[in-house]
Design a protein around this motif. Sequence first.
Motif, PDB file in Angstrom:
ATOM      1  N   UNK A  24       0.966  -1.207   0.065  1.00  0.00           N
ATOM      2  CA  UNK A  24      -0.044   0.074   0.045  1.00  0.00           C
ATOM      3  C   UNK A  24       0.933   1.155  -0.021  1.00  0.00           C
ATOM      4  N   UNK A  25       0.698   2.188  -0.771  1.00  0.00           N
ATOM      5  CA  UNK A  25       1.290   3.225  -1.182  1.00  0.00           C
ATOM      6  C   UNK A  25       0.377   4.505  -0.742  1.00  0.00           C
ATOM      7  N   UNK A  26       0.993   5.513  -0.039  1.00  0.00           N
ATOM      8  CA  UNK A  26       0.148   6.892   0.375  1.00  0.00           C
ATOM      9  C   UNK A  26      -0.291   7.628  -0.762  1.00  0.00           C
ATOM     10  N   UNK A  27       0.347   7.149  -2.095  1.00  0.00           N
ATOM     11  CA  UNK A  27       0.018   8.080  -3.194  1.00  0.00           C
ATOM     12  C   UNK A  27       0.452   9.418  -2.987  1.00  0.00           C
ATOM     13  N   UNK A  28       1.638   9.505  -2.743  1.00  0.00           N
ATOM     14  CA  UNK A  28       2.285  10.900  -2.612  1.00  0.00           C
ATOM     15  C   UNK A  28       3.444  10.661  -1.658  1.00  0.00           C
ATOM     16  N   UNK A  29       3.752  11.895  -0.927  1.00  0.00           N
ATOM     17  CA  UNK A  29       4.973  11.788  -0.076  1.00  0.00           C
ATOM     18  C   UNK A  29       4.657  12.513   1.366  1.00  0.00           C
ATOM     19  N   UNK A  59      -0.733  -1.375  -6.133  1.00  0.00           N
ATOM     20  CA  UNK A  59      -0.437  -1.947  -7.438  1.00  0.00           C
ATOM     21  C   UNK A  59      -0.322  -3.182  -7.714  1.00  0.00           C
ATOM     22  N   UNK A  60      -0.934  -3.957  -8.868  1.00  0.00           N
ATOM     23  CA  UNK A  60      -0.782  -5.392  -9.352  1.00  0.00           C
ATOM     24  C   UNK A  60      -0.652  -5.419 -10.706  1.00  0.00           C
ATOM     25  N   UNK A  61       0.417  -5.156 -11.190  1.00  0.00           N
ATOM     26  CA  UNK A  61       0.681  -5.183 -12.877  1.00  0.00           C
ATOM     27  C   UNK A  61      -0.086  -3.986 -13.284  1.00  0.00           C
ATOM     28  N   UNK A  62      -0.856  -3.969 -14.277  1.00  0.00           N
ATOM     29  CA  UNK A  62      -1.455  -2.695 -15.039  1.00  0.00           C
ATOM     30  C   UNK A  62      -2.570  -2.536 -14.149  1.00  0.00           C
ATOM     31  N   UNK A  63      -2.990  -3.045 -12.895  1.00  0.00           N
ATOM     32  CA  UNK A  63      -4.105  -2.475 -12.377  1.00  0.00           C
ATOM     33  C   UNK A  63      -3.996  -1.959 -10.905  1.00  0.00           C
ATOM     34  N   UNK A  64      -4.389  -0.777 -10.555  1.00  0.00           N
ATOM     35  CA  UNK A  64      -4.053  -0.032  -9.468  1.00  0.00           C
ATOM     36  C   UNK A  64      -5.478  -0.138  -8.714  1.00  0.00           C
ATOM     37  N   UNK A  65      -5.472  -0.461  -7.358  1.00  0.00           N
ATOM     38  CA  UNK A  65      -6.537  -0.294  -6.398  1.00  0.00           C
ATOM     39  C   UNK A  65      -6.594   0.900  -5.930  1.00  0.00           C
ATOM     40  N   UNK A  66      -7.479   1.663  -5.895  1.00  0.00           N
ATOM     41  CA  UNK A  66      -7.635   3.224  -5.340  1.00  0.00           C
ATOM     42  C   UNK A  66      -8.339   2.819  -4.069  1.00  0.00           C
ATOM     43  N   UNK A  67      -7.713   3.213  -2.882  1.00  0.00           N
ATOM     44  CA  UNK A  67      -8.199   3.192  -1.579  1.00  0.00           C
ATOM     45  C   UNK A  67      -8.589   4.434  -0.986  1.00  0.00           C
ATOM     46  N   UNK A  68      -9.856   4.477  -0.632  1.00  0.00           N
ATOM     47  CA  UNK A  68     -10.520   5.863   0.263  1.00  0.00           C
ATOM     48  C   UNK A  68     -10.524   5.295   1.740  1.00  0.00           C
ATOM     49  N   UNK A  69      -9.503   5.706   2.629  1.00  0.00           N
ATOM     50  CA  UNK A  69      -9.421   5.457   3.892  1.00  0.00           C
ATOM     51  C   UNK A  69     -10.153   6.440   4.836  1.00  0.00           C
ATOM     52  N   UNK A  70     -10.959   6.026   5.749  1.00  0.00           N
ATOM     53  CA  UNK A  70     -11.468   6.907   6.841  1.00  0.00           C
ATOM     54  C   UNK A  70     -10.434   7.618   7.783  1.00  0.00           C
ATOM     55  N   UNK A  71      -9.315   6.930   7.897  1.00  0.00           N
ATOM     56  CA  UNK A  71      -8.293   7.541   8.704  1.00  0.00           C
ATOM     57  C   UNK A  71      -7.372   8.481   7.754  1.00  0.00           C
ATOM     58  N   UNK A  72      -7.893   9.731   7.657  1.00  0.00           N
ATOM     59  CA  UNK A  72      -7.110  10.622   6.474  1.00  0.00           C
ATOM     60  C   UNK A  72      -6.052  11.324   7.223  1.00  0.00           C
ATOM     61  N   UNK A  73      -5.983  11.644   8.573  1.00  0.00           N
ATOM     62  CA  UNK A  73      -4.927  12.256   9.027  1.00  0.00           C
ATOM     63  C   UNK A  73      -3.734  11.332   9.582  1.00  0.00           C
ATOM     64  N   UNK A  75       0.622   9.909   8.418  1.00  0.00           N
ATOM     65  CA  UNK A  75       1.925   9.828   8.074  1.00  0.00           C
ATOM     66  C   UNK A  75       2.065   8.816   7.146  1.00  0.00           C
ATOM     67  N   UNK A  76       2.120   8.954   5.997  1.00  0.00           N
ATOM     68  CA  UNK A  76       2.698   7.636   4.939  1.00  0.00           C
ATOM     69  C   UNK A  76       1.559   6.541   5.056  1.00  0.00           C
ATOM     70  N   UNK A  77       1.836   5.623   4.768  1.00  0.00           N
ATOM     71  CA  UNK A  77       1.057   4.258   4.931  1.00  0.00           C
ATOM     72  C   UNK A  77       1.407   3.488   5.965  1.00  0.00           C
ATOM     73  N   UNK A  78       2.134   4.036   7.193  1.00  0.00           N
ATOM     74  CA  UNK A  78       2.593   2.928   8.118  1.00  0.00           C
ATOM     75  C   UNK A  78       1.589   2.412   9.054  1.00  0.00           C
ATOM     76  N   UNK A  79       0.538   3.299   9.250  1.00  0.00           N
ATOM     77  CA  UNK A  79      -0.646   2.882  10.233  1.00  0.00           C
ATOM     78  C   UNK A  79      -1.842   2.333   9.392  1.00  0.00           C
ATOM     79  N   UNK A  80      -1.683   2.220   8.030  1.00  0.00           N
ATOM     80  CA  UNK A  80      -2.762   1.649   7.250  1.00  0.00           C
ATOM     81  C   UNK A  80      -3.535   0.471   7.634  1.00  0.00           C
ATOM     82  N   UNK A  81      -4.781   0.377   7.606  1.00  0.00           N
ATOM     83  CA  UNK A  81      -5.334  -0.815   7.954  1.00  0.00           C
ATOM     84  C   UNK A  81      -6.676  -0.915   7.081  1.00  0.00           C
ATOM     85  N   UNK A  82      -6.725  -2.159   6.387  1.00  0.00           N
ATOM     86  CA  UNK A  82      -7.919  -2.261   5.566  1.00  0.00           C
ATOM     87  C   UNK A  82      -9.230  -2.242   6.168  1.00  0.00           C
ATOM     88  N   UNK A  83      -9.396  -2.399   7.577  1.00  0.00           N
ATOM     89  CA  UNK A  83     -10.582  -2.210   8.013  1.00  0.00           C
ATOM     90  C   UNK A  83     -10.984  -0.787   7.945  1.00  0.00           C
TER      91      UNK A  83
END
Length: 127
Positions: A24-29, A59-73, A75-83
Amino acid sequence: MNYSQPSVKGRTIGKDLEPLPGQVWRTGANKATVFEVSKDVTVDGKPLAAGKYALFTLVDGDYWTVIFSKKWDQFGAFKYKEADDALRITVKSEKASTFSEQLNITAAKDGVVSLLWGDNKVNFTVK
Protein backbone atom coordinates in the motif's frame (compact mmCIF):
# COMPACT_ATOMS: atom_id res chain seq x y z
CA MET A 1 -7.00 17.11 -2.71
CA ASN A 2 -3.97 17.93 -0.65
CA TYR A 3 -0.77 16.01 -1.33
CA SER A 4 3.01 16.20 -1.43
CA GLN A 5 4.79 15.49 -4.72
CA PRO A 6 7.56 12.91 -4.75
CA SER A 7 10.08 13.09 -7.62
CA VAL A 8 11.43 10.20 -9.66
CA LYS A 9 15.04 11.53 -9.68
CA GLY A 10 16.34 8.79 -11.99
CA ARG A 11 14.91 5.94 -9.91
CA THR A 12 12.66 3.18 -11.23
CA ILE A 13 9.04 3.23 -10.12
CA GLY A 14 8.04 -0.19 -8.80
CA LYS A 15 11.62 -1.27 -8.08
CA ASP A 16 13.36 1.33 -5.93
CA LEU A 17 10.51 3.85 -5.76
CA GLU A 18 6.89 3.56 -4.70
CA PRO A 19 4.47 2.20 -5.51
CA LEU A 20 6.02 -1.19 -4.98
CA PRO A 21 4.03 -4.25 -6.10
CA GLY A 22 1.75 -5.56 -3.36
CA GLN A 23 2.48 -2.72 -0.91
CA VAL A 24 0.00 0.00 0.00
CA TRP A 25 1.30 3.44 -1.01
CA ARG A 26 0.20 6.80 0.39
CA THR A 27 -0.04 8.08 -3.21
CA GLY A 28 2.29 10.97 -2.56
CA ALA A 29 5.04 11.82 -0.10
CA ASN A 30 5.16 12.62 3.60
CA LYS A 31 1.60 12.75 5.00
CA ALA A 32 -1.05 10.66 3.29
CA THR A 33 -2.81 12.42 0.42
CA VAL A 34 -6.11 13.91 1.59
CA PHE A 35 -9.12 13.52 -0.72
CA GLU A 36 -12.08 15.59 0.46
CA VAL A 37 -15.62 15.82 -0.93
CA SER A 38 -18.20 18.26 0.43
CA LYS A 39 -21.20 16.11 -0.56
CA ASP A 40 -21.97 12.46 -1.18
CA VAL A 41 -20.49 11.33 -4.52
CA THR A 42 -19.90 8.23 -6.56
CA VAL A 43 -16.43 7.07 -7.56
CA ASP A 44 -16.58 4.98 -10.71
CA GLY A 45 -20.22 4.38 -9.83
CA LYS A 46 -19.65 3.35 -6.20
CA PRO A 47 -20.94 5.55 -3.35
CA LEU A 48 -18.61 7.61 -1.17
CA ALA A 49 -20.04 9.76 1.63
CA ALA A 50 -19.07 13.40 2.08
CA GLY A 51 -15.90 13.75 4.16
CA LYS A 52 -12.12 13.55 4.25
CA TYR A 53 -10.22 10.44 3.24
CA ALA A 54 -6.62 9.34 2.89
CA LEU A 55 -5.94 8.28 -0.69
CA PHE A 56 -3.87 5.12 -0.97
CA THR A 57 -3.05 2.90 -3.93
CA LEU A 58 -2.04 -0.71 -4.33
CA VAL A 59 -0.45 -1.82 -7.62
CA ASP A 60 -0.81 -5.26 -9.18
CA GLY A 61 0.67 -5.21 -12.69
CA ASP A 62 -1.42 -2.92 -14.91
CA TYR A 63 -4.17 -2.63 -12.31
CA TRP A 64 -4.22 -0.11 -9.48
CA THR A 65 -6.53 -0.37 -6.50
CA VAL A 66 -7.47 3.12 -5.36
CA ILE A 67 -8.30 3.15 -1.65
CA PHE A 68 -10.23 5.81 0.27
CA SER A 69 -9.43 5.39 3.97
CA LYS A 70 -11.48 6.95 6.77
CA LYS A 71 -8.21 7.60 8.67
CA TRP A 72 -7.20 10.65 6.63
CA ASP A 73 -4.78 12.30 9.06
CA GLN A 74 -1.73 10.06 9.06
CA PHE A 75 1.89 10.04 7.96
CA GLY A 76 2.67 7.70 5.09
CA ALA A 77 0.95 4.31 5.04
CA PHE A 78 2.61 2.99 8.19
CA LYS A 79 -0.67 2.77 10.15
CA TYR A 80 -2.86 1.84 7.20
CA LYS A 81 -5.49 -0.81 8.02
CA GLU A 82 -7.86 -2.33 5.50
CA ALA A 83 -10.59 -2.22 8.16
CA ASP A 84 -10.54 1.61 7.85
CA ASP A 85 -11.35 1.56 4.10
CA ALA A 86 -14.44 3.50 3.10
CA LEU A 87 -14.12 2.45 -0.55
CA ARG A 88 -11.85 0.55 -2.94
CA ILE A 89 -11.97 0.67 -6.72
CA THR A 90 -9.73 -1.09 -9.21
CA VAL A 91 -8.70 0.68 -12.40
CA LYS A 92 -6.37 -0.19 -15.25
CA SER A 93 -3.36 2.05 -15.68
CA GLU A 94 -2.31 3.29 -19.06
CA LYS A 95 0.92 4.68 -20.45
CA ALA A 96 0.99 8.45 -20.05
CA SER A 97 1.66 10.54 -23.16
CA THR A 98 4.50 12.36 -21.34
CA PHE A 99 6.74 11.39 -18.43
CA SER A 100 5.79 13.03 -15.11
CA GLU A 101 8.93 13.63 -13.01
CA GLN A 102 6.73 14.59 -10.04
CA LEU A 103 3.45 13.00 -9.01
CA ASN A 104 0.55 15.07 -10.33
CA ILE A 105 -3.08 14.57 -9.39
CA THR A 106 -5.62 16.52 -11.42
CA ALA A 107 -9.40 16.79 -11.40
CA ALA A 108 -11.19 17.80 -14.60
CA LYS A 109 -14.56 19.57 -14.73
CA ASP A 110 -16.18 16.37 -15.97
CA GLY A 111 -15.12 14.61 -12.74
CA VAL A 112 -12.20 12.60 -14.13
CA VAL A 113 -9.38 12.42 -11.58
CA SER A 114 -5.99 11.54 -13.06
CA LEU A 115 -2.92 10.31 -11.22
CA LEU A 116 0.20 10.93 -13.30
CA TRP A 117 3.44 9.39 -12.03
CA GLY A 118 6.40 8.56 -14.21
CA ASP A 119 4.91 7.04 -17.34
CA ASN A 120 1.78 5.83 -15.48
CA LYS A 121 -1.64 7.38 -15.88
CA VAL A 122 -4.52 6.21 -13.70
CA ASN A 123 -8.02 7.68 -14.05
CA PHE A 124 -11.21 7.40 -12.05
CA THR A 125 -14.43 9.39 -12.20
CA VAL A 126 -16.07 11.29 -9.35
CA LYS A 127 -19.69 12.42 -9.79
